[in-house]
Each structure stands twice: as structure tokens, then as C-alpha cells.
Design a protein around this motif. Structure first.
Motif, PDB file in Angstrom:
ATOM      1  N   GLY A  62       0.833  -1.204   0.000  1.00 39.03           N
ATOM      2  CA  GLY A  62       0.000   0.000   0.000  1.00 39.03           C
ATOM      3  C   GLY A  62       0.867   1.252   0.000  1.00 39.03           C
ATOM      4  O   GLY A  62       0.506   2.276  -0.588  1.00 39.03           O
ATOM      5  N   THR A  63       2.009   1.162   0.654  1.00 43.05           N
ATOM      6  CA  THR A  63       2.928   2.299   0.706  1.00 43.05           C
ATOM      7  C   THR A  63       3.460   2.615  -0.696  1.00 43.05           C
ATOM      8  O   THR A  63       3.517   3.788  -1.098  1.00 43.05           O
ATOM      9  N   ASP A 155      -7.315   6.989   0.582  1.00 33.47           N
ATOM     10  CA  ASP A 155      -6.547   5.911   1.195  1.00 33.47           C
ATOM     11  C   ASP A 155      -7.580   4.894   1.675  1.00 33.47           C
ATOM     12  O   ASP A 155      -8.197   5.043   2.737  1.00 33.47           O
ATOM     13  N   SER A 182      -4.320  -1.785   0.358  1.00 35.79           N
ATOM     14  CA  SER A 182      -3.224  -2.548   0.966  1.00 35.79           C
ATOM     15  C   SER A 182      -3.693  -3.998   1.143  1.00 35.79           C
ATOM     16  O   SER A 182      -4.851  -4.230   1.506  1.00 35.79           O
ATOM     17  N   GLY A 194       1.219  -6.436  -0.260  1.00 38.73           N
ATOM     18  CA  GLY A 194       0.812  -5.992  -1.581  1.00 38.73           C
ATOM     19  C   GLY A 194      -0.053  -4.758  -1.490  1.00 38.73           C
ATOM     20  O   GLY A 194      -0.457  -4.348  -0.393  1.00 38.73           O
ATOM     21  N   TYR A 319      -4.593   5.530  15.804  1.00 43.65           N
ATOM     22  CA  TYR A 319      -3.147   5.547  15.706  1.00 43.65           C
ATOM     23  C   TYR A 319      -2.608   6.650  16.602  1.00 43.65           C
ATOM     24  O   TYR A 319      -3.332   7.608  16.877  1.00 43.65           O
TER      25      TYR A 319
HETATM   26  C1  LIG Z   1      -4.461   3.667   6.390  1.00 47.65           C
HETATM   27  C2  LIG Z   1      -3.267   2.956   5.811  1.00 47.65           C
HETATM   28  N1  LIG Z   1      -2.656   3.489   4.747  1.00 47.65           N
HETATM   29  C3  LIG Z   1      -1.593   2.885   4.179  1.00 47.65           C
HETATM   30  C4  LIG Z   1      -1.071   1.709   4.672  1.00 47.65           C
HETATM   31  C5  LIG Z   1       0.157   1.109   4.064  1.00 47.65           C
HETATM   32  O1  LIG Z   1      -0.070  -0.168   3.534  1.00 47.65           O
HETATM   33  P1  LIG Z   1       1.105  -1.244   3.463  1.00 47.65           P
HETATM   34  O2  LIG Z   1       1.375  -1.759   4.825  1.00 47.65           O
HETATM   35  O3  LIG Z   1       0.533  -2.296   2.536  1.00 47.65           O
HETATM   36  O4  LIG Z   1       2.294  -0.574   2.854  1.00 47.65           O
HETATM   37  C6  LIG Z   1      -1.685   1.119   5.780  1.00 47.65           C
HETATM   38  C7  LIG Z   1      -1.170  -0.144   6.342  1.00 47.65           C
HETATM   39  O5  LIG Z   1      -1.147  -0.410   7.504  1.00 47.65           O
HETATM   40  C8  LIG Z   1      -2.805   1.756   6.373  1.00 47.65           C
HETATM   41  O6  LIG Z   1      -3.413   1.237   7.462  1.00 47.65           O
END
Ligand SMILES: Cc1ncc(COP(=O)(O)O)c(C=O)c1O
Length: 376
Positions: A62-63, A155, A182, A194, A319
């Protein structure tokens, strides 16, 4: 009678893998392609079918999807992206990767969601997060963005399978320029790791596709040409095979999550929960990635966290506001009363399709025991 710890850990989230998932991965392992073969393309088509979006580009996380969305939309030095204070750090980090600035915006203290009002500052891109599986008012946010000349990137890491407004699907990009997903194990669809960039814009999709593989364009015969600086952010066929098998079960996964969430809600309507903890009403369209309860104050939340962990229930806090991380320096942003109030009291209880009824009952009993022990 004193409550004994649960015999095995109950995490707040985890993957739910069955034989069908394993069979498709094994079949792929035995096939001619384990990396860039037919599974990735099939996964992308199925993501389009499930979300209603035109183009999906599968990537390694996801990043990576966030990073490539920023690059694909041309965000860079001198641009400002607006990100909710309550999210995973990756939503903000992607802007820094491309040299852009991060501006934090406030969220609702109970739901953790942004609204169109949150984006009243000027910025080149807005990043509404579909926190906990509930989609914020993307229609209103897209109107605010149109007025500001900003891009909108949903997101949707928490919300694939969710609907909002009058039936729009999360990540359909009906009101946004792009969405990211993600496939981390705690998310709805697990691919090991992924992610994906989704969009209805062919130019953006083509660029993201190029950028995920070094910025290279395939020419004739052996020729290929690197036209810009890209990355190695590809997803493998093994990941895509698992993702495909999981995606086919997404409606069932969401349904089970909704059943579990309603069960928590019903239990918490009664004594001794009522009045002691608060929960946001569950939006009918939410994909319920997280089930968040709010305690009276920060001290009580900390005590509850410890109590759960002592009893083998691995609750989590989603968070710490991103601006509080040392890297972001906790300065240069305006007051965030919503983010602060949310963070001070929130705790995510276990919620995933494979959570058994007995395990959920233990979580409820554990919270009950905590509240009774800490009365007054
Ligand atoms: C809100 C949010 N954005 C982005 C991400 C990033 O995803 P990834 O861990 O697949 O890189 C996450 C993952 O925890 C997330 O919770």
C-alpha cells in the motif's frame, strides 16, 4: 471469579486463509510463472470488477501504491498534501518521498474520519482516509478539492468492500482521482504483502504501471526504454494468486465482520459498558476493518490496554497521530483537538473474519471484568 488469561493470544486483526487460497498459490508455484505472469493481470481485472473502477495497478505494498500515486499525479517539491492526523504514517510519508510537504488536518473525535470541512486549507492533494472501514464524505471532499484545484486520493487501505453515499463503492474513484489499497495480512484481502493503485484515468494508470517497473516502456523485440526514473514495486504472481482467492471471499469477509461488530455493539449497549465506553455508530456501508471503543480518558485507556494484554487479548491503538512522531517534529501544525481526543481514548478490539464466537465472548467478558474492577 477472577478471569484467567485466554489460552492463546487473540490478535486485533489477522489473515483468514483456507485451503482454496493455499491451492491457488500451490498451483501457481507449479506453473510457468511465479513472478510476472497471468495472476497479476487477473487480480487487477478482478479488483476492477469488485470496486467498479476502470484501472487497477497491483504493486508490492500500500505504501508503494501511495508513492506511485503521488509521482503519477506529478506531486513534488513545493506542493502541499493534506493528510488526516489519525492514519498510518505511510499516508503522509508518500508526500515526503516525492519532496512534497505534509499538512495535517483534524478528524472527528469519535469516528476518526475527515470531512469536507477538514480540507478547508489550500493544498495540491487531499488524502481522505477511509478509517476503520467507513468512507468519509468523498463527494463533499471532492467538491472542496475542485474549488481548491486539488487532487483527491482515497486511502482505502481499510475499506475495500465498503459503500458510501447513495451506494458508491470505496475505491471506485467515483469522486476521487485515485484510490490505494493494501493487502497486508490484517487487511480485508491478504496477499502476504501488496497494494494497488486504482483510477479511472488511463493516463495515470499507464504512468503508474510504468513507474512500478523502473519507468521502463517495452519496445519491439528485445528493446525496452527507460523513459523516467521508476522503481521496482511489482507484485509477484504468488501474491496475486493469494489476493485473487481472497478477493473472491471479500463479500463474505465483510459480512462476518459486520456480524461481529453488531455483536460488540449489542453487548456494549448494556451495563456495565453503557456510559463507561463510547463507540461510533457503525455506518451501514462500512467494511468494518477496526472496531474502536473509547474510554473515559487516557489513563483508563492505558490501564485497559494492559489489562487486555495480561489476558492475552492483543488490542491495539490506531493511531498515534502522525504529527507526534519524532520524524514529523510535532510542530508547524495547527491545534488538532479532534485527533488528540480520538487518540487519547481509542482502543481497537479484535475484529477479523476468523475470530470465533467464543473468542469474541472472551473479549467482551474481559472488558466487562476491567470495567467492574475499575469502577468509580
Ligand atoms: C491507512 C493505511 N494506509 C496505508 C497503509 C500502508 O499499507 P502497506 O502496509 O501495505 O504498505 C496502511 C497499512 O497499515 C494503512 O493502514
Amino acid at each position: 471469579m477472577e478471569l484467567r488469561p485466554y489460552p492463546r493470544p487473540i490478535p486485533y486483526g489477522r489473515q483468514c486463509i483456507d485451503d482454496a487460497d493455499i491451492d491457488l498459490v500451490v498451483e501457481t508455484l507449479r506453473s510457468d510463472f511465479v513472478a510476472q505472469g497471468p495472476q497479476v493481470q487477473a487480480f487487477e481485472s478482478e479488483l476492477c470488477e469488485q470496486t467498479g473502477v476502470k484501472y487497477a495497478v497491483a504493486v508490492s505494498s500500500g505504501t508503494a501504491a501511495l508513492h506511485l500515486s503521488c509521482l503519477g499525479l506529478g506531486l513534488g517539491v513545493g506542493d502541499l498534501g493534506l493528510v488526516p492526523g489519525i492514519t498510518f504514517a505511510a499516508t503522509a510519508n508518500c508526500l515526503r518521498y516525492v519532496g512534497a510537504d505534509v499538512g495535517f488536518v483534524d478528524v472527528d473525535p469519535l469516528t476518526g474520519l475527515v470531512s469536507a470541512k477538514s480540507f478547508s486549507k489550500r493544498g495540491k492533494a487531499f488524502f481522505p482516509v477511509s478509517y476503520s472501514g467507513a468512507v468519509p464524505d468523498l463527494e463533499g471532499i471532492s467538491k472542496a478539492a475542485a474549488g481548491a484545484g486539488a487532487f483527491v486520493i482515497e486511502d482505502a487501505a481499510h475499506s475495500v468492500g465498503a459503500t458510501y453515499g447513495s451506494g458508491s463503492k470505496s475505491a471506485s474513484c467515483e469522486h476521487t482521482d485515485a484510490a490505494i489499497l493494501s493487502f497486508h495480512p490484517v487487511k480485508h484481502v491478504c496477499a502476504g504483502e501488496g497494494g494497488a493503485v486504482l483510477t479511472n484515468d488511463k493516463v495515470l494508470a499507464d504512468r503508474v504501471r510504468r513507474l512500478r517497473t523502473h519507468g521502463v516502456e517495452q519496445g519491439e523485440r528485445w528493446l525496452y526504454d527507460q523513459t523516467e526514473l521508476g522503481f521496482h514495486y511489482r507484485m509477484t504472481d504468488l501474491q496475486a494468486a493469494l489476493g485473487r482467492s481472497q478477493l473472491a471471499k471479500l463479500p463474505d469477509f465483510v459480512e462476518r465482520r459486520r456480524v461481529l461488530a453488531s455483536r460488540y455493539q449489542e453487548a456494549f449497549d448494556e451495563e456495565p459498558f453503557e456510559g463507561r465506553i463510547r463507540t461510533a455508530p457503525i455506518d451501514a456501508g462500512s467494511a468494518v476493518h477496526l472496531f474502536v471503543v473509547h474510554f473515559a480518558n487516557e489513563q483508563e485507556r492505558a490501564k485497559a490496554y494492559d489489562f487486555f494484554h495480561q489476558h492475552n487479548v492483543r488490542v491495539q491503538v490506531h493511531y498515534l497521530p502522525v504529527y507526534r512522531h519524532r520524524y514529523y517534529g510535532d510542530d508547524g501544525h495547527e491545534a488538532m483537538p479532534g485527533c488528540e481526543a480520538f487518540y487519547a481514548t481509542c482502543l481497537s478490539l479484535p475484529l477479523y473474519p476468523a475470530l470465533g464466537d467464543e473468542e469474541q465472548e472472551f473479549v467482551i467478558q474481559c472488558l466487562k471484568a476491567f470495567l467492574l474492577e475499575n469502577e468509580g
